[in-house]
Scaffold this motif. Structure first.
Motif, short mmCIF file in Angstrom:
data_model
loop_
_atom_site.label_atom_id
_atom_site.label_comp_id
_atom_site.label_asym_id
_atom_site.label_seq_id
_atom_site.Cartn_x
_atom_site.Cartn_y
_atom_site.Cartn_z
N ALA A 26 0.69 -1.09 -0.01
CA ALA A 26 -0.12 -0.21 -0.03
C ALA A 26 0.95 1.33 0.05
CB ALA A 26 -0.87 0.02 1.19
N TYR A 27 0.58 2.17 -0.78
CA TYR A 27 1.32 3.66 -0.85
C TYR A 27 0.29 4.72 -0.61
CZ TYR A 27 3.93 7.42 -2.48
OH TYR A 27 4.39 8.75 -2.74
N MET A 28 0.51 5.69 0.30
CA MET A 28 -0.16 6.77 0.54
C MET A 28 0.56 7.98 0.40
SD MET A 28 -2.44 7.68 3.72
CE MET A 28 -1.37 7.23 5.05
N PRO A 29 0.33 8.85 -0.54
CA PRO A 29 1.08 10.14 -0.74
C PRO A 29 0.83 10.93 0.49
CG PRO A 29 -0.78 9.75 -2.42
CD PRO A 29 -1.04 8.87 -1.54
N THR A 30 1.84 11.84 0.88
CA THR A 30 1.85 12.61 2.02
C THR A 30 2.12 13.97 1.87
OG1 THR A 30 4.07 12.11 2.52
CG2 THR A 30 2.18 10.79 3.86
N ASN A 31 3.08 14.63 1.02
CA ASN A 31 3.37 15.65 0.68
C ASN A 31 3.67 15.80 -0.84
OD1 ASN A 31 3.32 16.97 3.57
ND2 ASN A 31 5.18 15.42 3.75
N THR A 32 3.85 17.10 -1.33
CA THR A 32 4.14 17.30 -2.58
C THR A 32 5.81 17.14 -2.86
OG1 THR A 32 2.38 19.06 -2.64
CG2 THR A 32 3.92 19.19 -4.66
N PRO A 33 5.85 16.22 -3.97
CA PRO A 33 7.31 16.01 -4.23
C PRO A 33 8.07 17.19 -4.57
CG PRO A 33 5.79 14.73 -5.53
CD PRO A 33 5.04 15.50 -4.62
N PHE A 90 15.59 16.65 2.53
CA PHE A 90 14.61 15.88 1.86
C PHE A 90 13.06 16.19 2.28
CE2 PHE A 90 15.21 13.42 5.94
CZ PHE A 90 14.22 13.29 6.47
N VAL A 91 12.36 15.85 1.27
CA VAL A 91 10.81 15.97 1.73
C VAL A 91 10.24 14.54 1.78
CG1 VAL A 91 8.58 16.70 0.53
CG2 VAL A 91 10.79 17.95 0.26
N GLU A 92 9.28 14.27 2.69
CA GLU A 92 8.83 12.93 2.79
C GLU A 92 7.37 13.17 2.00
OE1 GLU A 92 7.55 12.51 7.07
OE2 GLU A 92 9.68 12.61 7.50
N VAL A 93 7.36 12.16 1.05
CA VAL A 93 6.39 12.33 -0.05
C VAL A 93 5.53 11.10 0.03
CG1 VAL A 93 7.72 13.63 -1.71
CG2 VAL A 93 7.81 11.06 -1.90
N GLY A 94 5.58 10.17 0.83
CA GLY A 94 4.68 9.12 0.88
C GLY A 94 4.89 8.14 1.87
N LEU A 95 4.10 7.23 2.29
CA LEU A 95 4.06 6.12 3.27
C LEU A 95 3.83 4.79 2.51
CD1 LEU A 95 4.29 5.26 6.29
CD2 LEU A 95 1.93 5.56 6.72
N ILE A 96 4.93 3.91 2.78
CA ILE A 96 4.51 2.62 1.72
C ILE A 96 4.42 1.33 3.23
CG2 ILE A 96 5.87 0.88 0.40
CD1 ILE A 96 7.30 3.41 -0.61
N GLU A 97 3.65 0.67 2.98
CA GLU A 97 3.30 -0.59 3.96
C GLU A 97 3.49 -1.88 2.99
OE1 GLU A 97 0.88 1.38 7.32
OE2 GLU A 97 -0.17 0.29 5.80
N THR A 98 4.23 -2.88 3.57
CA THR A 98 4.02 -3.98 3.07
C THR A 98 3.87 -5.19 4.07
OG1 THR A 98 6.42 -4.42 3.17
CG2 THR A 98 5.78 -3.81 1.22
N GLN A 99 3.14 -6.23 3.90
CA GLN A 99 2.60 -7.38 4.78
C GLN A 99 2.44 -8.52 4.04
OE1 GLN A 99 -0.99 -7.32 7.10
NE2 GLN A 99 0.44 -6.48 8.59
N GLN A 100 2.75 -9.80 4.46
CA GLN A 100 2.21 -10.93 3.84
C GLN A 100 0.88 -10.81 3.75
OE1 GLN A 100 4.24 -13.57 7.03
NE2 GLN A 100 5.60 -14.32 5.41
N GLU A 101 0.04 -11.62 2.64
CA GLU A 101 -1.11 -11.59 2.58
C GLU A 101 -1.92 -12.52 3.49
OE1 GLU A 101 -2.70 -10.86 -1.73
OE2 GLU A 101 -0.78 -11.51 -1.94
N SER A 102 -1.31 -13.43 3.67
CA SER A 102 -2.07 -14.54 4.52
C SER A 102 -0.97 -15.33 5.07
CB SER A 102 -2.84 -15.29 3.72
OG SER A 102 -2.35 -16.28 2.94
#
Length: 141
Positions: free
Chosen positions: A22-29, A53-65
């Motif tokens: 999942a990716y969620m934008p946070t600030n303008t690049p 630097f500028v924080e531009v997004g949050l990325i999350e990964t997780q096993q599906e099951s």
């Protein structure tokens, strides 16, 4: 009938055998984000980058099951690959994104339940305020 049950079990296993991203934008690049190679994304685990630097997004990964074929290394690799796909210059690791999954069957006479940990990671996609890859050097005379 037994064959249908086997097919349903196989379908259930196959639908949850990878990594969810999942990716969620946070600030303008500070400039246009363009895909890059995963190995060019700098990863910061213990310290913040020294460059502005500028924080531009949050990325999350997780096993599906619980049936995921991806181990912890593969889940982390997917985090870095997503950062590269999005065009991040760097990735500041925020920590684990572990979750719990409970599976089981129940009924009036009780049932069987079991569970396990779904491995995951969370990181911040960053971009350098100055793009040094296109900066030209000037000769002094």
């Amino acid at each position: 009938m037994k064959r249908i049950g086997s097919l349903l079990l196989l379908a259930a296993i196959m639908t949850g055998c990878g990594t969810r991203v999942a990716y969620m934008p946070t600030n303008t690049p500070p400039r246009m984000m363009q895909p890059r190679s995963a190995d060019s994304v700098q990863v910061f685990t213990a310290t913040q980058p020294e460059r502005p630097f500028v924080e531009v997004g949050l990325i999350e990964t997780q096993q599906e099951s619980l049936y995921s074929v991806d181990n912890e290394t593969a889940v982390f690799t997917r985090l870095r690959e997503e950062a590269a796909l999005r065009g991040c210059d760097g990735l500041v690791l925020l920590g684990s994104n572990d979750g719990v999954q409970i599976v089981g069957s129940g009924g009036m006479n009780g049932g069987h339940t079991s569970g396990g940990t779904l491995k995951g990671y969370r990181g911040t996609c960053i971009m350098w305020k100055e793009d040094t890859s296109t900066a030209s050097s000037t000769d002094s005379h």
